[in-house]
Scaffold this motif. Structure first.
Motif, mmCIF file in Angstrom:
data_model
loop_
_atom_site.group_PDB
_atom_site.id
_atom_site.type_symbol
_atom_site.label_atom_id
_atom_site.label_comp_id
_atom_site.label_asym_id
_atom_site.label_seq_id
_atom_site.Cartn_x
_atom_site.Cartn_y
_atom_site.Cartn_z
ATOM 1 N N GLN A 154 -13.275 50.606 16.913
ATOM 2 C CA GLN A 154 -12.717 51.881 16.542
ATOM 3 C C GLN A 154 -11.320 52.129 17.179
ATOM 4 O OE1 GLN A 154 -15.961 55.100 16.449
ATOM 5 N NE2 GLN A 154 -16.636 53.975 18.350
ATOM 6 N N ILE A 155 -11.138 51.353 18.280
ATOM 7 C CA ILE A 155 -9.741 51.537 19.050
ATOM 8 C C ILE A 155 -9.068 50.140 19.089
ATOM 9 C CG2 ILE A 155 -10.486 53.418 20.515
ATOM 10 C CD1 ILE A 155 -10.923 51.383 22.643
ATOM 11 N N GLU A 193 -4.866 56.235 23.881
ATOM 12 C CA GLU A 193 -3.613 56.161 23.072
ATOM 13 C C GLU A 193 -4.018 56.501 21.614
ATOM 14 O OE1 GLU A 193 -0.977 53.024 25.752
ATOM 15 O OE2 GLU A 193 -2.289 52.240 24.287
ATOM 16 N N HIS A 194 -5.267 55.829 21.355
ATOM 17 C CA HIS A 194 -5.878 56.179 19.946
ATOM 18 C C HIS A 194 -6.217 57.488 19.472
ATOM 19 C CE1 HIS A 194 -8.499 55.197 16.475
ATOM 20 N NE2 HIS A 194 -9.241 56.259 16.975
ATOM 21 N N THR A 195 -6.848 58.145 20.630
ATOM 22 C CA THR A 195 -7.050 59.514 20.501
ATOM 23 C C THR A 195 -5.823 60.509 20.265
ATOM 24 O OG1 THR A 195 -8.948 59.142 21.774
ATOM 25 C CG2 THR A 195 -8.394 61.460 21.459
ATOM 26 N N ASN A 247 -5.065 59.414 16.588
ATOM 27 C CA ASN A 247 -5.984 59.646 15.463
ATOM 28 C C ASN A 247 -6.896 60.739 15.817
ATOM 29 O OD1 ASN A 247 -4.843 57.196 13.968
ATOM 30 N ND2 ASN A 247 -5.283 56.224 15.927
ATOM 31 N N THR A 276 -6.366 52.403 25.932
ATOM 32 C CA THR A 276 -6.636 52.187 24.435
ATOM 33 C C THR A 276 -7.368 53.348 23.870
ATOM 34 O OG1 THR A 276 -6.331 49.849 24.859
ATOM 35 C CG2 THR A 276 -7.078 50.603 22.788
ATOM 36 N N THR A 282 -12.697 59.339 18.568
ATOM 37 C CA THR A 282 -13.459 58.161 17.707
ATOM 38 C C THR A 282 -15.005 58.866 17.268
ATOM 39 O OG1 THR A 282 -14.682 57.537 19.590
ATOM 40 C CG2 THR A 282 -12.543 56.343 19.019
#
Length: 317
Positions: free
Chosen positions: A284-285, A216-218, A221, A213, A224
């Motif tokens: 955050q994620i 995928e977030h990084t 976006n 996760t 973090t």
């Protein structure tokens, strides 16, 4: 996304690989030992050592993101022989971060849950892993292409974790296998110190979900703001963990629960330490520790695994 997993033959890596595949990603497994056997559909193998900058750069050229797990583990082990951990955990991580920046790849780095203990005279493992965190922050702040999210799991446990002596061949003693193997064989559990220290454990499947996760977030976006800390909502002592293992193992074997024997703490271990996560950082994620496998359920799954997969062979040897 095609994802490079360094240290791809390891315990946590095996669960991360399954999670990546389940989400439709493909995997390039990088390890310094030839582990081509057992690859699943959607996986490829790259033989290489993260200390080799050329190998890392070549592997990174063929992927869209990196999960960096390769490391030399151990607390006592890295105190008595610190050079391998410094070379792999610091210089190896530098090679990974440099390759990620060169190709503008999202990267997730495996930090340590007890990062703060580097100020308290702990082992070279924590020192070197925390130094690599500092490098990650430097890349994010000052280097074009710096897109590194730090994920800090506490003690990951679950089916498939390697077993150290006297029950197995692993060179590094991990808490849950050590407790479980003793309990299943009717041997008193050994706890270092008085057992009142807090050393939280988190089920490896939840750790894998957090890493994937985070990647995928990084990718969408960027990194973090804070490290993502992965652990349970509620903390327990080492004695609590030992009792849960002893009680469930007894229900499996039909014997009385084994006792708990306290031993002096070893070099690199800090009395009255509190190793726990700030689980609010999971937000955050888009994750929450409320969804994680509870400790009693995780212990049941783990004890069942070793009872079925390890104990018969051990008793027959």
């Amino acid at each position: 996304m095609k994802v490079l997993v360094t240290g791809g033959a390891g315990f946590i890596a095996s669960w991360i690989r399954r999670e990546l595949l389940a989400r439709g990603h493909s995997v390039l497994v990088m390890d310094h030992q030839d582990r081509r056997t057992g690859l699943a559909p959607g996986e490829e193998f790259f033989l290489g050592d993260v200390r080799d900058a050329t190998a890392v750069t070549e592997a990174a050229a063929h992927v869209d993101g990196i999960i960096h797990l390769a490391a030399v583990l151990g607390t006592q082990e890295t105190i008595s022989n610190p050079r391998p951990s410094a070379e792999t955990n610091i210089l190896g991580s530098l090679n990974v971060f440099e390759a990620a920046a060169q190709y503008n790849l999202s990267c997730v780095y495996a930090g340590v849950g007890n990062h703060f203990m580097r100020l308290q005279g702990t082992g070279c493992y924590t020192i070197t892993k925390s130094a690599a965190e500092d490098l990650a922050r430097m890349y994010n702040a000052y280097r074009d292409g710096g897109r590194i999210t730090i994920v800090r799991p506490v003690n990951a446990y679950g089916p498939g974790q390697s077993i150290a002596a006297p029950f197995g061949t692993s060179k590094v003693r991990k808490v849950m296998p050590a407790l479980t193997c003793r309990a299943l064989t009717g041997t008193d559990i050994e706890v270092y110190g008085d057992g009142t220290q807090i050393s939280d454990c988190v089920y490896v499947g939840d750790v894998a979900k957090a890493f994937v996760t985070a990647l995928e977030h990084t990718a969408v976006n960027g990194p973090t703001e804070k490290p993502v800390e992965v652990g349970p909502l509620e903390s327990v002592t080492v004695n609590d963990i030992a009792r849960l293992v002893a009680e469930y193992a007894a229900s499996v074997t039909g014997r009385e629960p084994v006792g708990i024997k306290h031993l002096p703490m070893r070099p690199g271990e800090v009395p009255n330490a509190v190793v726990k996560s700030d689980t609010t950082t999971l937000q955050q994620i888009g994750m929450t520790a409320a969804d994680f496998v509870q400790l009693d359920e995780g212990i049941r799954r783990t004890v069942d695994y070793y009872n079925e997969s390890w104990l018969p062979g051990y008793l027959a040897a």
